[in-house]
Design an enzyme around this catalytic site. Structure first.
Site: not given
Ligand code: TYD
Length: 136
Positions: A49-50
């Site tokens: 994820h970011a």
């Protein structure tokens, strides 16, 4: 792609090692949250994820692991193998953590409290997000 790795100062003596980390001094932001990962199941990849608004420093305080960083244009794999090394992960950076050694503990210092809405968990959405961010 610039990867920032910190080397923390151990206060070692004949008794062993000690590392102290202070916000704004050793850690470049106000530390609002600390969490850690341990007992990671063999072969699993964490992260994926970011964040739109979150800075982090990752320290593998026991054992080793690898961190893949991806800013949407370039990728880099950073091994974390020493308890005195910290990896800075800025906003808008896709990250994956994998290859955890037996008993590895990954400690994370974060600049914000947990906020599920700050995550981008879809890779294509992340690519779209960083492209649009660059246009602004
Ligand atoms: P998750 O985001 O899936 O871990 P990662 O993506 O880094 O592999 O987090 C696992 C669970 O822990 C999920 O239910 C959310 C919860 N969590 C918190 O409650 N607070 C936190 O600060 C973090 C990082 C996770």
């Amino acid at each position: 792609m610039l990867v920032t790795k910190y080397v923390f100062q151990p206060h070692g003596d004949y008794r062993g090692q000690l590392i102290a980390l202070e916000e704004f001094k050793d850690i470049p932001f106000r530390i609002k949250r600390v969490y850690y990962m341990y007992d990671t199941a063999d072969g699993f990849v964490r992260g994926k994820h970011a964040h739109k608004n979150l800075e982090q420093i990752l320290v593998c305080i026991h054992g080793s692991c690898k961190i893949k960083l991806d800013n949407g244009y370039e990728q880099k794999v950073v091994p974390l193998e020493k308890p005195y090394e910290g990896l800075y992960v800025p906003n808008n950076m896709w990250r994956e953590m994998y290859d955890f050694s037996e008993g590895a503990v990954l400690l994370v210092f974060a600049s914000e409290l947990y906020d599920a809405s700050d995550y981008i968990r879809d890779y294509d959405e992340f690519l779209e997000f960083v492209k649009n961010d660059k246009k602004e």
